[in-house]
Design an enzyme around this catalytic site. Structure first.
Site, PDB file in Angstrom:
ATOM      1  N   SER A 311      -0.890  86.968 -68.074  1.00 31.95           N
ATOM      2  CA  SER A 311       0.442  87.405 -68.477  1.00 31.95           C
ATOM      3  C   SER A 311       1.181  88.148 -67.377  1.00 31.95           C
ATOM      4  CB  SER A 311       0.330  88.246 -69.748  1.00 31.95           C
ATOM      5  OG  SER A 311       1.305  87.846 -70.656  1.00 31.95           O
ATOM      6  N   ASP A 322       5.797  81.639 -55.460  1.00 30.20           N
ATOM      7  CA  ASP A 322       6.972  80.775 -55.369  1.00 30.20           C
ATOM      8  C   ASP A 322       7.901  81.191 -54.237  1.00 30.20           C
ATOM      9  OD1 ASP A 322       6.010  79.350 -57.471  1.00 30.20           O
ATOM     10  OD2 ASP A 322       7.702  79.693 -58.819  1.00 30.20           O
ATOM     11  N   LYS A 336      -1.729  82.841 -69.987  1.00 31.63           N
ATOM     12  CA  LYS A 336      -0.973  83.441 -71.097  1.00 31.63           C
ATOM     13  C   LYS A 336       0.491  83.529 -70.675  1.00 31.63           C
ATOM     14  CE  LYS A 336       0.118  86.107 -74.649  1.00 31.63           C
ATOM     15  NZ  LYS A 336       1.500  86.411 -74.280  1.00 31.63           N
TER      16      LYS A 336
END
Length: 469
Positions: A311, A322, A336
């Site tokens: 998470s 990214d 998650k």
């Protein structure tokens, strides 16, 4: 963005990911405009009446309604749930980093309590509780049929009181019985040290209210020790925590106003974007990152992850990956990637409802896939086959095209290889025995990176080394 600050705590985790919101009335209004399922409601009232009239013992109305609500929510996915007064209070207390209990992040699997990860420096951690242990009894009470909230209530309690756990562990022929003494669990969410001159290690074990501020203090201390040539951000076994903490930690290393994470759901207020901006991470109007050394933005970085990274930690790893700000090293994360909204019901109770999915800045959905490391490096001490989000019953599917792939296929690549019994003891993260950390430092130095420790590699076909590029 003042509205964001007034929303309340925003918690995300492998066990109980939540996005706290006060939008319940608007959602209720939308639902009220939809036609009611008359036939189904008639069936519900008939069942309710039959139980009240014919059940072998009298049952209170409150119990029946509560269990009906529980059934509606638990039938949706592993993270939606009803929170009674005590569970709602504990949810809020847990985000402050202090509570009375054993120190275990847990979930539910096949009716038993499954250990996601023991929290460092707690009674459970010191007693040798391991990820994927199944807790089958609490004292003399079987766990089968018990709700996760009820099990957590039993495990928490006043410090210096004891509880006996009966554990089923894969590979053990007989149950393991261990008696633990509850303690005040103060989770120190940030740790750091210089691994060697010029190479720093910062560990975030959970994203709490004070995590961003504490991380700034640790980074300031590290950079005062001299020139930092490389930094390892360790998110292994970090089950999540507060969303604003994940945004703040990401923002510490990213250019201002970079996209950190976005959410997408059916409702308009479930579609949000969070940026590396004080508007999205400052809780009391103060920019906790303003004191960071400027070099933090450009120091070469590695993010360490594993199957216990979930998470909030996946949001940070995905954002830095990214943006090509850091290399992600380790094994596949938990996966998650859903948002749970806390909707107060009055009388200090609430429901926790899945309302959206998380996406990395590049548009990747984390749900049921997780973050794939740039360089896979196994942990020789992690011999368990980890359960991930994709393994949970009724898990939310990934919304992107790659969801058509089998998420377990990726996970299978990153599971630890068989090792000798001497190597099965968990190692303390951040020490000389921490193989994954040693490989992260090697990468930062421009040296070859081994995917397996030499002992494990002797038992497996050789694989190529990896160098930084």
């Amino acid at each position: 963005m003042q509205k964001l600050r007034s929303i309340g705590f925003i918690a995300i985790g492998a066990v109980a990911g939540v996005l706290v919101s006060l939008n319940f009335q608007a959602i209720a209004d939308r639902a009220a405009r939809a036609p009611l399922p008359i036939e189904e409601l008639r069936a519900f009232t008939e069942v309710f009446g039959a139980i009240k009239t014919n059940y072998v013992e009298p049952v209170e109305d409150k119990k029946l309604i509560t269990e009906a609500i529980n059934g509606m929510l638990t039938g949706l996915d592993p993270h939606s749930a009803y929170l009674d007064q005590e569970a709602f209070k504990e949810l809020q207390v847990g985000t402050q980093g202090q509570f009375g209990g054993l120190g275990i992040e847990v979930g539910m699997e096949d009716g038993f309590v499954k250990v996601i990860s023991p929290i460092e420096d707690t009674p459970a951690f010191k007693a040798g509780i391991k990820p994927n242990d199944l807790i089958v009894k609490l004292d003399d009470t079987p766990v089968k049929g018990m709700s996760l909230n009820d099990a957590v209530k039993r495990m928490r309690g006043k410090p210096n009181t004891q509880i006996t756990l009966t554990i089923s562990r894969k590979g053990e022929s007989t149950p393991i019985v261990v008696t633990l003494t509850r303690a005040v669990i103060r989770v120190q969410s940030v740790k750091s040290k210089m691994i060697e001159p010029g190479f720093a290690w910062v560990r975030v074990s959970q994203f709490q209210e004070a995590t961003p501020e504490n991380m700034v203090k640790h980074l300031e201390g590290l950079f005062k020790q001299g020139n930092v040539k490389g930094l390892v951000l360790d998110l292994r076994n970090d089950p999540g925590g507060l969303l604003h903490g994940a945004v703040a930690v990401s923002a510490a290393f990213l250019p201002p106003k970079s996209l950190v994470v976005s959410t997408d759901g059916r409702a308009e207020d479930a579609r949000k974007k969070f940026y590396a901006s004080p508007d999205d991470y400052a809780r009391r109007g103060d920019d906790v990152l303003k004191g960071l050394p400027a070099a933090v933005k450009s120091v070469p970085m590695v993010v360490l992850v594993n199957g216990g990274s979930a998470s909030a930690s996946e949001i940070v790893a995905g954002a830095l990956q990214d943006a090509k700000r850091a290399k992600v090293i380790g094994t596949q994360t938990f996966g998650k990637g859903s948002v749970q909204t806390i909707m107060p019901l009055g009388n200090n109770t609430a429901i926790k409802l899945t309302t959206a999915r998380y996406y990395t800045p590049g548009g990747r959905s984390i749900q049921a896939l997780g973050i794939t490391p740039d360089i896979v490096v196994e942990d020789p001490s992690d011999t368990a086959t980890r359960v991930r989000e994709a393994d949970l019953q009724r898990h939310l599917e990934n919304s992107k095209a790659q969801a058509k792939e089998d998420p377990k296929k990726e996970a299978a690549v990153t599971r630890a290889k068989p090792v000798t019994p001497a190597e099965q003891k968990p190692i303390e993260l951040g020490t000389k025995d921490d193989f994954q950390l040693s490989q992260a430092i090697a990468f930062l130095k421009g040296e070859p990176v081994q995917s397996q420790s030499p002992t494990v590699a002797q038992q497996q076909p050789a694989s190529g080394d990896t160098k930084p590029n």
